[in-house]
Design a protein around this motif. Sequence first.
Motif, short mmCIF file in Angstrom:
data_model
loop_
_atom_site.label_atom_id
_atom_site.label_comp_id
_atom_site.label_asym_id
_atom_site.label_seq_id
_atom_site.Cartn_x
_atom_site.Cartn_y
_atom_site.Cartn_z
N PRO A 189 0.82 -1.21 0.00
CA PRO A 189 0.00 0.00 0.00
C PRO A 189 0.85 1.26 0.00
O PRO A 189 1.87 1.33 0.69
N GLN A 190 0.45 2.21 -0.80
CA GLN A 190 1.18 3.46 -0.90
C GLN A 190 0.34 4.57 -0.32
O GLN A 190 -0.85 4.66 -0.60
N ALA A 191 0.96 5.34 0.51
CA ALA A 191 0.22 6.45 1.09
C ALA A 191 -0.15 7.44 0.01
O ALA A 191 0.68 7.87 -0.78
N LEU A 192 -1.43 7.76 -0.06
CA LEU A 192 -1.90 8.73 -1.04
C LEU A 192 -2.12 10.06 -0.35
O LEU A 192 -2.26 10.12 0.88
N PRO A 193 -2.16 11.11 -1.09
CA PRO A 193 -2.45 12.40 -0.48
C PRO A 193 -3.75 12.34 0.30
O PRO A 193 -4.73 11.75 -0.16
N ASN A 194 -3.76 12.88 1.46
CA ASN A 194 -4.93 12.77 2.30
C ASN A 194 -6.07 13.62 1.77
O ASN A 194 -5.94 14.36 0.81
N LYS A 195 -7.20 13.46 2.39
CA LYS A 195 -8.39 14.18 1.93
C LYS A 195 -8.64 15.44 2.73
O LYS A 195 -9.73 15.98 2.71
N ALA A 196 -7.62 15.86 3.41
CA ALA A 196 -7.79 17.06 4.22
C ALA A 196 -7.94 18.28 3.32
O ALA A 196 -7.64 18.26 2.14
N SER A 225 -17.07 17.65 -14.53
CA SER A 225 -16.25 18.75 -15.04
C SER A 225 -14.81 18.62 -14.55
O SER A 225 -13.86 18.88 -15.29
N ALA A 226 -14.65 18.20 -13.29
CA ALA A 226 -13.30 18.01 -12.75
C ALA A 226 -12.58 16.87 -13.48
O ALA A 226 -11.40 16.98 -13.82
N GLU A 227 -13.31 15.80 -13.75
CA GLU A 227 -12.70 14.68 -14.46
C GLU A 227 -12.32 15.07 -15.89
O GLU A 227 -11.34 14.56 -16.45
N LYS A 228 -13.09 15.96 -16.48
CA LYS A 228 -12.78 16.42 -17.83
C LYS A 228 -11.45 17.17 -17.85
O LYS A 228 -10.63 16.99 -18.75
N LEU A 229 -11.25 18.03 -16.86
CA LEU A 229 -9.98 18.74 -16.77
C LEU A 229 -8.83 17.77 -16.51
O LEU A 229 -7.74 17.88 -17.08
N LYS A 230 -9.07 16.78 -15.68
CA LYS A 230 -8.07 15.76 -15.38
C LYS A 230 -7.66 15.04 -16.67
O LYS A 230 -6.48 14.79 -16.92
N GLN A 231 -8.65 14.71 -17.49
CA GLN A 231 -8.36 14.03 -18.74
C GLN A 231 -7.53 14.91 -19.67
O GLN A 231 -6.63 14.43 -20.35
N ARG A 232 -7.84 16.20 -19.69
CA ARG A 232 -7.05 17.12 -20.52
C ARG A 232 -5.59 17.14 -20.10
O ARG A 232 -4.68 17.20 -20.93
N LEU A 233 -5.37 17.06 -18.80
CA LEU A 233 -4.00 17.06 -18.29
C LEU A 233 -3.26 15.80 -18.76
O LEU A 233 -2.10 15.87 -19.17
N PHE A 234 -3.94 14.65 -18.70
CA PHE A 234 -3.31 13.42 -19.15
C PHE A 234 -3.03 13.46 -20.64
O PHE A 234 -2.01 12.96 -21.12
N GLU A 235 -3.96 14.03 -21.39
CA GLU A 235 -3.77 14.11 -22.83
C GLU A 235 -2.60 15.01 -23.20
O GLU A 235 -1.94 14.82 -24.22
N THR A 236 -2.34 16.00 -22.36
CA THR A 236 -1.25 16.94 -22.64
C THR A 236 0.09 16.43 -22.15
O THR A 236 1.10 16.52 -22.84
N PHE A 237 0.09 15.85 -20.93
CA PHE A 237 1.37 15.49 -20.31
C PHE A 237 1.58 13.99 -20.14
O PHE A 237 2.63 13.58 -19.66
N ASP A 238 0.59 13.21 -20.47
CA ASP A 238 0.67 11.76 -20.38
C ASP A 238 1.12 11.35 -18.96
O ASP A 238 0.61 11.88 -17.99
N THR A 239 2.08 10.43 -18.83
CA THR A 239 2.44 9.90 -17.52
C THR A 239 3.32 10.83 -16.70
O THR A 239 3.61 10.55 -15.55
N SER A 240 3.76 11.94 -17.29
CA SER A 240 4.67 12.82 -16.54
C SER A 240 3.93 13.63 -15.49
O SER A 240 4.57 14.22 -14.62
N VAL A 245 -8.43 14.15 -8.46
CA VAL A 245 -9.61 14.96 -8.14
C VAL A 245 -9.93 14.71 -6.68
O VAL A 245 -10.17 13.57 -6.27
N ASN A 246 -9.90 15.75 -5.91
CA ASN A 246 -10.05 15.63 -4.46
C ASN A 246 -11.33 16.35 -4.03
O ASN A 246 -11.44 17.56 -4.17
N LYS A 247 -12.28 15.58 -3.51
CA LYS A 247 -13.52 16.20 -3.04
C LYS A 247 -13.31 16.77 -1.65
O LYS A 247 -12.90 16.05 -0.73
N GLN A 248 -13.59 18.02 -1.52
CA GLN A 248 -13.33 18.72 -0.27
C GLN A 248 -14.60 18.83 0.59
O GLN A 248 -15.70 18.50 0.14
N GLY A 249 -14.41 19.28 1.80
CA GLY A 249 -15.53 19.39 2.72
C GLY A 249 -16.60 20.35 2.27
O GLY A 249 -17.75 20.27 2.71
N ASP A 250 -16.22 21.29 1.39
CA ASP A 250 -17.21 22.25 0.89
C ASP A 250 -18.00 21.70 -0.28
O ASP A 250 -18.80 22.42 -0.89
#
Length: 288
Positions: A189-196, A225-240, A245-250
């Motif tokens: 298991p790898q520690a992932l960024p927390n949801k704080a 909409s957030a996933e769409k932006l995430k996909q754009r990032l992958f399409e531009t930078f691939d694995t680099s 997408v982090n859902k916040q308390g708000d």
Amino acid sequence: MSTRHVLGHDGSNIDLDKASGGGRYSILQDHAPSGDVKVDHLPDLVPKWEPKSRGGNKNPYEVWGKKYWVMDSAKGYTAEGTASWYGKKFHGHKTSNGEIYDMYAFSAAHKSLPLPTFLKVTNLDNDRSVIVRVNDRGPFHGNRLIDLSYAAAVRLDYHKKGLARVRIEAITPAKGETYTSADAVKETPQALPNKASAVSKGADASTPDLVFTHLQLGAFSSEASAEKLKQRLFETFDTSVRVEVNKQGDGLYKVLVGPYKEINELQQWQGKLQENGFGSPVRVALVP
């Protein structure tokens, strides 16, 4: 993330609907199943000798004007490269060797390995491994090495990122033999960024107590909409690029790039994102 595949019922036909991503598929854009998918309960595959499938082993075959050759044998095959995954769009449809694709099983698509072939796939970023059975052709998008089922991507913990650097190793038991290995599937298991909550600061803000770890590119009330932006990032930078997408308390879905251990790396990415039209990323610090 997902990619396109080729279907050959008898090894001689190309399903252009599948190759083009249109036609008989009711879903235009591939995506993950809704809700969290748990794979801990799924039994690990036990590789065994199998005859070559009647379908999907035509040699050579052609996709979009490019020819591909199928290997005579997978014995000794190893490779490293980029893995993507495919999900709901193809779930329930036939694979290249005529089986039904199940995104909740451990399977894969490869351009040149004989069908079927068992592989051990290791995520080089977290050392997680899974055994999959290759029963499909692809990916034919970019320089992807392999496409894994959604369940396999979850087991390797890159289903949210979409892409991963992997090593694949063929497992080829002799006829009558069954492969066994105590460490065939291991998880670290790898520690992932927390949801704080993320603490936003302007680019020139100076707060000694905060260590900026991520760049925020947007905050959306809609997860799509957030996933769409995430996909754009992958399409531009691939694995680099490392993005989540982090859902916040708000209730907002925030698109974050990172984490970065060094401020110099964070600054470099801030400039790189701006140069590629992603606005002015905001430095944030994820706090426990």
